[in-house]
Every structure is written in C-alpha cells, then in structure tokens.
Design a protein around this motif. Structure first.
Motif: not given
Ligand SMILES: Cc1ncc(COP(=O)(O)O)c(C=O)c1O
Length: 484
Positions: A89-91, A94, A115, A171, A195, A197-198, A223, A225-226, A235, A437
């Motif tokens: 993922g993006t986590s 990041i 996040h 988000y 970041d 992610a969106h 992301s 995937h999102k 990601s 969350y």
């Molecule tokens: C603003 C933001 N950054 C990072 C993430 C993390 O992304 P991922 O779920 O792909 O790890 C999210 C996930 O919801 C997010 O909303």
C-alpha cells in the motif's frame, strides 16, 4: 517505451502457460494444494500467477528485468523520473519517503492531519516533527490541506527543515495550491513529499487537481489501488531526481518490504498503468460526468448538501476532485454514521466512510448511471424519513483541537508508561495514538497533552458508533500515558 506493453503481466502469463514443475513456494502449487472452496472461488488463472521472485520473474528488491521495465513504463506514465512499486500500500511508500529523507533529530514539517503512516515513520526515524495547522472547514467538520502562507511561515521559522509533507488531495478530494507550495519549499531547498493516496487519477484529466509530479514535487506515495484500478494494497512511489537520490529510496523501500512480494499485485499495477496511460482521460471523463450528475441530484434533496467548487476559497482549498462526493447530512439532524448504517441495512449500499456530519462516496469509471440513481433514490427516502427534523436541530460542528506536543512522539512511545482511566488522562502526556479509521488521522498521538476537548471528541465519535482505534485497550476505557 510503449505504453501498450505490460512486460510484467505478459511475462507472468507466458510463465503460467509454460507451466514448469514448481519445486518452490508457494506450497499451494498453482492452487492444487489449497482448500478447494477457496481455490475454485479464486480460480486457476489467479493462482497460476501467484508466484515468487524466481530468476525469470525478476526481484522487486533489485529489479533488472521485467519489474524494472514495468516500473520504467509507470514512471513515464506518471511523469516521474523513477517509480517504485509497493505491495504494501501507500502506507509503506509513505514510510519510505520519510525514512529516506529525515534522520534522528532532523526537522520535518507536517500537517497535523496526516495519515498515521507519516507519524509512524517519524517515530521510527527519530525525526523532530514540526506540526502545521491545516485549514479547518467548520461548516463541513473536515480538515483540508495547508495554505501557501502556512508553508511559507513554517519555512521562515524552520529553514533547516529537511522535508515538507503535503497531502494532495485529501481523502475528501480537496487540494491545495501545490505548485506554489513546491515552488516556495524549493526556494529553501526543502524536498516536498506528497501523500497522494487519493490522487493517482489526477494526472489524467484536466478538470482534476494537478498531480504531485506535475507540480514538481520530489516524491509522491500514490495508491494506484484506491482510485487507479489496480488490486488492493498495490501502490507506487514516484520520485524526481535532484534533491532525492532514487538509489537510496530503493534501499529504504527494500528495508520496509516483504521478501515475498505478491506477483498478483505487481501484475495488477502493470495492467492498471497501461489502462491509465492509454485510456485514463476517457475513463476519468466518465467518472466526472457521473459524479457531476450525482452532485446535482443530491443537492436537490432536502436536508442534504454535496459541496462543489464553491468551497474553494483560498490556497489551502484550491482545487477539487469532483469524483469525491462529500454528503453533509447534519441538517437532517442525524449523524453521518447513521446514514452509513441505513444505506447498508435498508438499501444494500456501502459508502467509503462516514463521520459525525458527513458520508463520503467515491465515484469511479467502474460505476454506472444506475448505481448513481440508486444512491440518489436511497438518499431521497432517508431525507423523507427525517423531513420533520430538517432545520430544527442545529448540529454543532466540532473539529478536534490541535493538542500541545510536550514530548517527541518517539520519546513518548518508548517512555515508561502507565494506564489511567479515560477521564483521568487530562493533562497527561499520551503514549499511544487514538484515531478514527477511516480516515486514519490521529486525534491524539504519542507525546501530546490530552485535553478534555480531545476526550469529548473521542467520546462523541464512540457514541456515534464510529471506528475509534489505536490504543492498547480496544474498549478505550483506559489510556496509556507517560509515567511521571
Ligand atoms: C491520506 C491517506 N494517506 C495514506 C493512506 C494509506 O494508504 P494505503 O491504504 O494504500 O496504505 C491513506 C489510506 O486511507 C490515506 O487516506
């Protein structure tokens, strides 16, 4: 390079067709050694490419073949100098951005509404966070991005910062004036880590906010995937050379990444990149048209408000992703979460998230007009059920206050701690994160001073049934604080 190619996906298909005898993991061996109900549901095709990094299939940790080619195509499509695939993922992307740029004691400028992965990386790196106030929308009860002025003031006060983190878009689909923010940060030679992610889709349509790479940012964790059509957990980390050394980023990504990388996820990134590169604009055009119709119809429903461009007022709220439908339900006198539950239980509709005042619906090119009409129809019925309450109960919008940071998050996390009853934690230094969350933005994070205001906000979220998480005590009857 040819964006028609899918070097990774195609090589996997060819490998599956060749059907070698596999004396390697995974032990399910193309699904034959798997629980039969799961195997038949997932299907032979998917299981035949659930492979590992044997030599012909390259290695995400040191790519020299098909993964390298697929990443190069992605870099071209996303406007980056180099792109790294993430199967976490993006986590994780990041965390890699942060850990690759700041070390112990070094300053990093961060909006407070980031996040949890940004904060986790700061805690792991030992960097010193300087929290910046995001723009707060007191009508909708949500937080946006940073204004240009906030960034400039922070850079004047902290010219020694080693990085600036920006969320683009949030988000909720609101983006700041990223081009100007990048320009100012670069004047101070501070790299901008985004970041995103969106925001994977934003580069592919002119009516969407600019992407991080288009704005000249140094790195962006994105992301696919999102909102970009790949499988969940896949990601990318996009990198611009100059202030950032991509070879170092590769090393840090590798430090954080499983050695058993999923080829299903990697292949889905390759395929999604092709789809975006070749058809991104037309796909986004469809999503924007559907969302515009939804917004128009929802705004005709009594008691509901689905914001559009009118909420863009300054450099923190500079551009809008229209495919995110923020639907404010507070005028119905009920909570966002109540509407989420009604949509689930009475209409078989699932939304992206809800909070105290809103629900959020994501529209993509995977939707059809009938889906939109069903959502609108359900909202009409919910509004009718609460018509007597419209305008009668004024819901006081609250946004959690920004707590005082008494100790670095890392110090607090590793300090000697004790658990105290929830209400007795006021004034103490918290040693854990508490967040709702989604969206995963901490209300409190280690090192911050607990205030009554924060506790009231947490209780209100709990009462509303929202998913508050983070503490050691899942019931949140006690809170872990630094021992005094
Ligand atoms: C603003 C933001 N950054 C990072 C993430 C993390 O992304 P991922 O779920 O792909 O790890 C999210 C996930 O919801 C997010 O909303």
């Amino acid at each position: 390079m040819n964006q028609q190619d899918t070097p990774l996906f195609s090589a996997l298909l060819a490998h599956a067709k060749r059907n070698p005898i596999q004396f390697h993991i995974p032990a399910h061996k193309r699904g034959r050694g798997m629980h039969s109900a799961f195997q038949s549901f997932i299907g032979e095709n998917a299981l035949s490419i659930d492979l590992i990094n044997i030599a012909p299939l390259d290695d995400l940790h040191n790519p020299t073949g098909i993964i390298k080619e697929a990443q190069a195509l992605a870099a071209e499509a996303f406007g980056a100098d180099e792109t790294f695939f993430s199967v976490q993922g993006t986590s994780t992307a990041i965390m890699a951005m942060v850990l690759a740029t700041v070390g112990p004691g070094e300053k990093i400028l961060v909006p407070r509404n980031v996040h949890k992965s940004v904060l986790a990386a700061i805690m792991l790196s030992g960097a010193h966070p300087v929290f910046l106030h995001p723009e707060v929308d007191t009508e909708l009860g949500i937080m946006h991005g940073l204004s240009v002025e906030t960034v400039e003031d922070a850079l004047i006060q902290h010219p020694d910062a080693r990085a600036l983190v920006v969320i683009n878009p949030t988000y909720f689909g609101v983006a700041a004036d990223l081009r100007r923010i990048v320009e100012i940060a670069h004047r101070y030679d501070v790299p901008v880590l985004v970041d995103e992610a969106h925001g994977i889709h934003t580069a592919f349509h002119e009516d969407l906010p600019v992407s991080a790479m288009q704005a000249g940012a140094d790195m962006a964790a994105t992301s696919v995937h999102k909102l970009g059509g790949s499988m969940t957990q896949s990601s990318v980390l996009n990198v611009r050379r100059g202030r950032i050394d991509p070879r170092h980023v590769q090393v840090v990504m590798s430090m954080l990444t499983t050695t058993s990388t999923s080829y299903l996820l990697l292949a889905s990134l390759d395929a999604a990149r092709k789809e975006l590169a070749l058809h991104g604009r037309e796909r986004m055009e469809k999503a924007i048209r559907l969302a515009d119709e939804a917004r128009r119809r929802i705004n005709q429903i009594p008691g509901l408000y689905c914001p559009g461009k009118e909420i863009l007022r300054n450099s923190a709220t500079f551009a809008l992703d229209p495919t995110k439908l923020i639907i404010s339900v507070k005028d119905l006198g009920i909570r966002g979460y109540d509407v989420e539950v009604m949509l689930r239980e009475e209409f078989n509709i699932e939304v992206e998230l809800s909070d105290l005042y809103n629900i959020l619906c994501v529209i993509s090119w995977g939707d059809e007009r009938e889906d939109i009409l069903r959502l609108v129809d359900a909202l009409v019925k919910i509004s009718a059920a609460y018509k007597d309450q419209i305008g009668k109960r004024t819901v006081q919008v609250k946004v959690p206050s920004m707590p005082e940071l008494r100790m670095s998050p890392r110090e607090a996390f590793y300090a000697k701690t004790e658990s105290v009853p929830f209400h007795e934690s006021v004034g103490r230094t918290i040693a854990e994160m508490i967040m709702v969350y989604p969206p995963g933005i901490p209300i409190l994070l280690p090192g911050e001073v607990v205030s009554k205001d924060n506790l009231d906000y947490i209780e209100e979220n709990l009462r509303a049934g929202l998913p508050v998480q983070g503490p050691d005590d899942p019931e949140i009857r006690t809170i872990k604080v630094v021992r005094e």
